[in-house]
Motif scaffolding. Structure first.
Motif, PDB file in Angstrom:
ATOM      1  N   PHE A 158       0.938  -1.190  -0.049  1.00  9.31           N
ATOM      2  CA  PHE A 158      -0.133   0.009  -0.080  1.00  9.31           C
ATOM      3  C   PHE A 158       0.892   1.330   0.010  1.00  9.31           C
ATOM      4  CE2 PHE A 158      -3.618  -2.718   0.968  1.00  9.31           C
ATOM      5  CZ  PHE A 158      -2.936  -3.630   1.519  1.00  9.31           C
ATOM      6  N   PHE A 159       0.625   1.999  -0.860  1.00 10.28           N
ATOM      7  CA  PHE A 159       1.584   3.400  -0.989  1.00 10.28           C
ATOM      8  C   PHE A 159       0.600   4.511  -1.090  1.00 10.28           C
ATOM      9  CE2 PHE A 159       4.688   0.864  -2.756  1.00 10.28           C
ATOM     10  CZ  PHE A 159       4.146  -0.621  -2.877  1.00 10.28           C
ATOM     11  N   TRP A 160       1.182   5.802  -0.696  1.00  7.46           N
ATOM     12  CA  TRP A 160       0.435   6.843  -0.544  1.00  7.46           C
ATOM     13  C   TRP A 160       1.649   7.936  -1.286  1.00  7.46           C
ATOM     14  CZ3 TRP A 160      -3.921   8.460   0.839  1.00  7.46           C
ATOM     15  CH2 TRP A 160      -4.875   7.810   1.790  1.00  7.46           C
ATOM     16  N   TYR A 161       0.856   8.613  -2.427  1.00  8.71           N
ATOM     17  CA  TYR A 161       1.589   9.824  -3.231  1.00  8.71           C
ATOM     18  C   TYR A 161       1.004  11.039  -3.100  1.00  8.71           C
ATOM     19  CZ  TYR A 161       3.667   5.692  -5.823  1.00  8.71           C
ATOM     20  OH  TYR A 161       4.479   4.704  -6.210  1.00  8.71           O
ATOM     21  N   ARG A 162       1.797  11.893  -3.048  1.00  9.07           N
ATOM     22  CA  ARG A 162       1.278  13.287  -3.067  1.00  9.07           C
ATOM     23  C   ARG A 162       1.608  13.851  -4.322  1.00  9.07           C
ATOM     24  NH1 ARG A 162       4.927  16.550   0.912  1.00  9.07           N
ATOM     25  NH2 ARG A 162       6.234  16.341  -0.561  1.00  9.07           N
ATOM     26  N   GLN A 163       0.371  14.433  -4.917  1.00 17.64           N
ATOM     27  CA  GLN A 163       0.421  15.188  -6.229  1.00 17.64           C
ATOM     28  C   GLN A 163       0.004  16.621  -6.250  1.00 17.64           C
ATOM     29  OE1 GLN A 163      -1.911  13.245  -9.401  1.00 17.64           O
ATOM     30  NE2 GLN A 163      -0.482  13.798 -10.968  1.00 17.64           N
TER      31      GLN A 163
END
Lengths: 112, 118
Positions: A33-38
């Motif tokens: 599970f991954f969290w990305y900021r955009q």
């Protein structure tokens, strides 16, 4: 039914407060599970990843995973205006685990 | 610094005129991905290469093709762009996962190419 779901927001938080973002997923076989900021007009930037149930902390960010309930969350402590962005949750899919399915993202607005 | 580089950052093409977007990486990652992202939407995987093995998504239009001549480079070809193909195209790389049941590896994105269709 979407495979990865997030509240689209916007989530408005005052500067210095904790922002809490949630993500649910449908594939019980998912393990990563991954969290990305955009930021607007930019590409996704990896913030954190988590594999095991429980909490994982990195600076002001904490990821929380509960596989039994099929949700993963991200806490942003001491929120700053520079944290204003869209946060994408991504979950691995497929037998080989290479592919990610992204949620639609939660837009966070940190107000000074 | 090791990184993923996409060229060009902005591409304008005419309706129906073929266009090629490029991606290079210095991370020495085995897996390379191409995503399409439209405004306020999640990135949508078009295809990915696991080393030289090409994996196409079932709903990727035939209009989209890809080439990976070596480990470092990957290209996205759009044979006949339509107005609906205007989007940000994202290249990403990752290490291999190690096989079924193993943990997935983080994907690292380039800065993207914003494609406009006239």
């Amino acid at each position: 039914q979407k495979e990865v779901e997030q509240n689209s927001g916007p989530l408005s938080v005052p500067e210095g407060a904790i922002a809490s973002l949630n993500c649910t997923y449908s594939d019980r076989g998912s393990q990563s599970f991954f969290w990305y900021r955009q930021y607007s007009g930019k590409s996704p930037e990896l913030i954190m990843f988590i594999y095991s149930n429980g909490d994982k902390e990195d600076g002001r960010f904490t990821a929380q995973l509960n596989k039994a309930s099929q949700y993963v969350s991200l806490l942003i402590r001491d929120s700053q205006p520079s944290d204003s962005a869209t946060y994408l949750c991504a979950v691995n899919v497929g037998a080989a685990g290479n592919k990610l399915t992204f949620g639609g993202g939660t837009r966070v607005l940190v107000k000074p | 610094d090791a990184m993923v580089i996409q060229n060009p950052r902005y591409q304008v093409t005419q309706f129906g005129k073929p266009v090629t977007l490029s991606c290079s990486q210095t991370l020495n990652h085995n897996v390379m991905y191409w995503y399409q992202q439209k405004s306020s939407q999640a990135p949508k995987l078009l295809f990915h290469y696991y080393d030289k093995d090409f994996n196409n998504e079932a709903d990727t239009p035939d209009n989209f093709q890809s080439r990976r001549p070596n480990t470092s480079f990957c290209f996205l070809d759009i044979r006949s762009p339509g107005l609906g193909d205007a989007a940000m195209y994202l290249c990403a790389t990752s290490r291999r996962t190690g096989g079924p049941g193993r943990f997935g590896q983080p994907q690292h994105f380039g800065d993207g190419t914003r494609l406009s269709i006239l």
